[in-house]
Motif scaffolding. Structure first.
Motif, mmCIF file in Angstrom:
data_model
loop_
_atom_site.group_PDB
_atom_site.id
_atom_site.type_symbol
_atom_site.label_atom_id
_atom_site.label_comp_id
_atom_site.label_asym_id
_atom_site.label_seq_id
_atom_site.Cartn_x
_atom_site.Cartn_y
_atom_site.Cartn_z
ATOM 1 N N ASN A 142 0.703 -1.436 0.247
ATOM 2 C CA ASN A 142 0.010 -0.024 0.170
ATOM 3 C C ASN A 142 0.541 1.293 0.208
ATOM 4 N N TYR A 143 1.337 1.989 -1.066
ATOM 5 C CA TYR A 143 1.462 2.752 -1.205
ATOM 6 C C TYR A 143 0.734 4.603 -0.730
ATOM 7 N N PRO A 144 1.072 5.294 -0.352
ATOM 8 C CA PRO A 144 0.268 6.465 0.416
ATOM 9 C C PRO A 144 0.347 8.346 -0.794
ATOM 10 N N ARG A 146 1.457 4.730 -6.318
ATOM 11 C CA ARG A 146 -0.421 3.444 -6.462
ATOM 12 C C ARG A 146 0.123 3.685 -7.818
ATOM 13 N N ARG A 180 0.618 -0.411 -10.180
ATOM 14 C CA ARG A 180 -0.035 -1.086 -10.683
ATOM 15 C C ARG A 180 0.006 -1.069 -12.143
#
Length: 402
Positions: free
Chosen positions: A221-223, A228, A232
Motif C-alpha cells: 500500500n503506497y500513500p 500507487r 499498478r
C-alpha cells in the motif's frame, strides 16, 4: 455514445474482430507503389518522376472491379507481386488513393491564398505521424483513435458487458500515440512477445523466492500519489506478460501449430507472425476485440531510393500477404483487417538520388471483410504544377485520413 446507443442490451461479443495498423515510418513514396500505366497518365508521371520512374512495362497490372471514370489504368511496383495477387485474385485488398491529413476540403487556390485551415506542421515527420495516429485536426492530441476505441469499450454506461481483462491495444513496435487512451492503457511487448523480467520466471527455488519478493513490492500500500499508479503499472505488466507468454507458448507447441504459412524473417514479418499467433490464442486469452500496432522503417528515402525502395516494398508485400494467408488458414480472415499508414507521401520531383517530404499518398487495406479489388478515392494526375500540386510535386490529399 453512438456505439453505446446502438449496442442496446445485447450480450458480450460472440465473435472476434481485430485491426492491425502497419506503420511505414519515414514517409513511403507511394506514387511509386501505385503507378498509372495508361499512356497519357504514365507519360505525365514519367515526366514528373524523372530518374525515379518505374518502367511502364514492369508494372503489375491492376484491373479494379470499378474502372476509373476517366479510363486511366494503374499498376503496382514490380516488388509487390503478393499484393497484386491479393488485389486481383483474392479480392481481399483495396487501395485508398491520395489520402492524407486534412482539416477541411482544400484546393490549390485555397492553399496558396492561406484561406483554409491546414494540418499543423505539414511535411514534418513527427507531426504528421501524430495526425495519422490521433485524427484530431488542429487540436492538441493527448490520445489516439485506437486508444479512444478502447476507452469506449471500457467506459461507463456501455450496456454491453465487455469484461476483456487483456488490453484492447497491443503494440509490437514500441509506444505510440495511436494506442494511447484517456482511460485505457495499451500493452507494449517485443516483436516476438512479452519481454520477461530477468531472474523471476524460472522454477528453481531462488527464482521463486525472487518472484515472491518482487510481487510483494507492487502489492504494498503506497500513500504517495505517484507510488500507487506506478505499482499498478508493474502489476498489470507482470500479469499481462504471464498471460500472453503462456498463450503464445501453447500455440507455438509443434503439436498445436495454428498455421503453416511461412513468414519472412524480417522485423515486420516477425511482428506480423506474432500477431497471427496472438490471434490464434484468442480463446485462452479470452479476448474478442483487439487492435495491434506493428511498424517498419527505412522509408525516408532522400537518398538511394532507386536502390532501396524495391526491398522495402517487397518486405511489406511478403509480410502482409503471409499474414493474410495465415488468417485464412485459421478461418478468421473475415474478422481481421490490416491497413498501412505512413508519415506522408513524397515529392514527385527527384532531388537527384531520392525524394523529399510531401503530403498525400496511397495506402493499402487488406482482409477478408474488405470490399477489395477497388481503388477508393481519386488518384491525381501526377503532373508538376498540376491542379493538386502545391509545389515540387506535393499532392493535396483528395481523401482525409480520418
Amino acid at each position: 455514445a453512438a456505439f453505446a446507443a446502438t449496442s442496446g442490451t445485447q450480450a458480450a461479443f460472440d465473435d472476434y474482430k481485430a485491426l492491425v495498423c502497419v506503420f511505414l515510418f519515414g514517409g513511403n513514396d507511394s506514387f511509386n507503389m501505385v503507378v498509372p500505366r495508361s499512356d497519357l497518365e504514365y507519360n505525365e508521371y514519367a515526366a514528373a518522376r524523372q530518374n525515379l520512374a518505374i518502367a511502364q512495362s514492369s508494372l503489375l497490372p491492376l484491373n479494379p472491379l470499378v474502372p476509373d471514370p476517366a479510363g486511366a489504368l494503374y499498376g503496382l511496383h514490380p516488388s509487390l507481386a503478393e499484393i497484386a495477387a491479393l488485389f486481383e485474385q483474392d479480392m481481399s485488398c483495396a487501395i485508398v488513393a491520395n489520402v492524407g491529413p486534412l482539416i477541411e476540403p482544400t484546393t490549390k487556390a485555397q492553399f496558396q491564398a492561406q484561406s483554409v485551415r491546414l494540418p499543423p506542421q505539414l511535411f514534418s515527420h513527427n507531426d504528421q505521424q501524430d495526425q495519422w495516429h490521433a485524427l484530431k485536426g488542429q487540436a492538441m492530441a493527448r490520445s489516439g483513435w485506437g486508444g479512444r476505441i478502447a476507452d469506449v469499450f471500457a467506459g461507463p454506461g456501455l450496456p454491453l458487458p465487455f469484461d476483456q481483462s487483456l488490453a484492447v491495444n497491443l503494440s509490437l513496435s514500441g509506444q505510440s500515440l495511436f494506442q494511447t487512451g484517456a482511460t485505457s492503457v495499451p500493452y507494449t511487448m517485443g516483436p516476438t512477445g512479452p519481454v520477461q523480467l530477468f531472474g523471476l520466471d524460472g522454477t528453481d527455488p531462488l527464482s521463486l523466492a525472487r518472484r515472491t519478493a518482487f510481487d510483494a513490492v507492487p502489492g504494498a500500500n503506497y500513500p504517495p500519489i505517484h507510488g500507487r499508479p506506478y505499482a499498478r503499472v508493474q502489476q498489470r505488466s507482470r500479469q499481462s506478460a504471464g498471460l500472453i507468454g503462456n498463450a503464445l507458448a501453447s500455440v507455438r507447441s509443434p503439436n498445436a501449430a495454428p498455421f503453416t504459412t511461412p513468414f519472412p524473417a524480417s522485423p515486420l514479418g516477425t511482428q506480423l507472425r506474432t500477431v497471427a499467433e496472438l490471434i490464434a490464442a484468442r480463446d485462452p486469452l479470452q479476448v474478442s476485440r483487439q487492435i495491434f500496432f506493428v511498424a517498419t522503417g527505412g522509408f525516408d528515402t532522400h537518398d538511394a531510393q532507386v536502390a532501396d525502395q524495391p526491398g522495402l516494398l517487397a518486405n511489406v508485400s511478403q509480410s502482409l500477404a503471409a499474414f493474410y494467408r495465415a488468417t485464412v488458414e485459421m478461418g478468421i480472415a473475415a474478422g481481421v483487417t490490416a491497413f498501412t499508414q505512413s508519415d506522408f507521401g513524397r515529392t514527385l520531383t527527384s532531388n537527384g538520388d531520392g525524394t523529399d517530404h510531401a503530403w498525400g499518398g496511397n495506402q493499402l487495406v487488406i482482409g477478408g471483410a474488405v470490399a477489395g479489388r477497388r481503388i477508393y478515392g481519386r488518384y491525381p494526375l501526377l503532373s508538376i504544377d498540376g491542379p493538386e500540386d502545391v509545389g515540387g510535386g506535393r499532392m493535396i490529399p483528395a481523401v482525409s485520413c480520418d
